[in-house]
Design an enzyme around this catalytic site. Structure first.
Site, short mmCIF file in Angstrom:
data_model
loop_
_atom_site.label_atom_id
_atom_site.label_comp_id
_atom_site.label_asym_id
_atom_site.label_seq_id
_atom_site.Cartn_x
_atom_site.Cartn_y
_atom_site.Cartn_z
N SER A 135 0.59 -2.33 14.47
CA SER A 135 -0.19 -3.19 15.36
C SER A 135 0.68 -3.61 16.53
O SER A 135 1.91 -3.73 16.39
CB SER A 135 -0.68 -4.43 14.61
OG SER A 135 -1.27 -5.37 15.50
N TYR A 148 1.45 -12.02 9.48
CA TYR A 148 0.77 -10.78 9.86
C TYR A 148 1.61 -10.02 10.88
O TYR A 148 1.87 -8.81 10.72
CB TYR A 148 -0.62 -11.05 10.43
CG TYR A 148 -1.29 -9.78 10.90
CD1 TYR A 148 -1.76 -8.85 9.99
CD2 TYR A 148 -1.40 -9.49 12.27
CE1 TYR A 148 -2.35 -7.66 10.41
CE2 TYR A 148 -1.98 -8.31 12.70
CZ TYR A 148 -2.45 -7.40 11.77
OH TYR A 148 -3.01 -6.21 12.21
#
Length: 247
Positions: A135, A148
């Protein structure tokens, strides 16, 4: 015919990738927790093109048993797509739920490591490929992203490190690092469909199909080419500026 194993194939990027690879001549093993969705994909794509394995990717014993129990003609895996991942909560670290942090570590890091190590001998034997879905959060942090973002930074850099370990084996390793993608993942992450709709309203985000097409392109490149890492954002998304707190 080549065979791909895709984790998190019951929705979003994983589901779109399963459909696209199957349409382009691959056989696809799709994993996920929702048996009914895997069954629906098998019916849609054909039992000769799609095989579903229903398990929680964080359950090592069940995960390994499922891989070990693959039918003989599905065991030669040419491509591993480590797609399964999640984000829980958007709270500042000082307010975050420690259980949420642990679930993200278990899913985004530990499960990915376990499956990768399980399949590496076969990938080396077949000079296959591995694509890890990282990501942009692993490179550009944001408030509330804490674990995250940290877990995706791990994925991004683990991909580069394992590529170095596999030097000379012929195995290709790629980190694909998307920005804003609208899938079911975003509904879970933001807490409700209403919040997801509001967040993406007018933003023209990427879709699961956009990332699936990128995965297909990378997976079908000539075997002498390796894409180390690939970062994608919609045109509407940009890098956040630095913030300054003032008295």
């Amino acid at each position: 015919m080549k065979t791909a194993l895709i984790t998190g194939a019951t929705a979003g990027i994983g589901q779109a990738t399963a459909r696209l690879l199957a349409a382009n001549g691959w056989r696809v093993i799709g994993t996920g927790r929702r048996q009914e969705r895997l069954d629906a994909l098998a019916q849609e794509l054909g039992a000769d093109r799609f095989l579903g394995l229903a398990f929680d990717v964080t359950d090592e014993a069940v995960r390994n048993a499922a891989i070990d129990g693959l039918p003989e003609d599905w065991r030669a895996i040419d491509l591993l797509v480590n797609n399964a991942g999640l984000a829980k909560g958007l709270a500042p670290a000082q307010e975050a739920d420690l259980d949420d942090w642990q679930v993200m570590v278990d899913t985004n890091i530990t499960a990915l490591l376990g499956l990768t190590r399980k399949l590496l001998p076969g990938l080396i034997e077949r000079k296959g490929a591995m694509i890890n879905i990282g990501s942009v959060a692993g490179s550009y942090v944001y408030p509330g992203g804490n674990v995250y973002a940290g877990s995706k930074a791990f994925v991004n850099h683990f991909t580069l490190a394992i590529r170095a370990d596999l030097h000379g084996t012929g195995v290709r390793v790629t980190s694909i690092e998307p920005g804003m993608v609208e899938t079911e993942f975003t509904t879970v992450r933001t807490g409700s469909q209403e919040r997801s709709d509001e967040f993406y309203s007018g933003a023209h985000p990427m879709t699961g199909e956009d990332i699936a097409e990128t995965i297909r392109w990378v997976s079908e490149l000539p075997p002498h080419l390796n894409i180390n890492r690939l970062e994608l954002m919609p045109v509407t998304q940009d890098f956040a500026g630095f913030r300054v707190a003032r008295d």
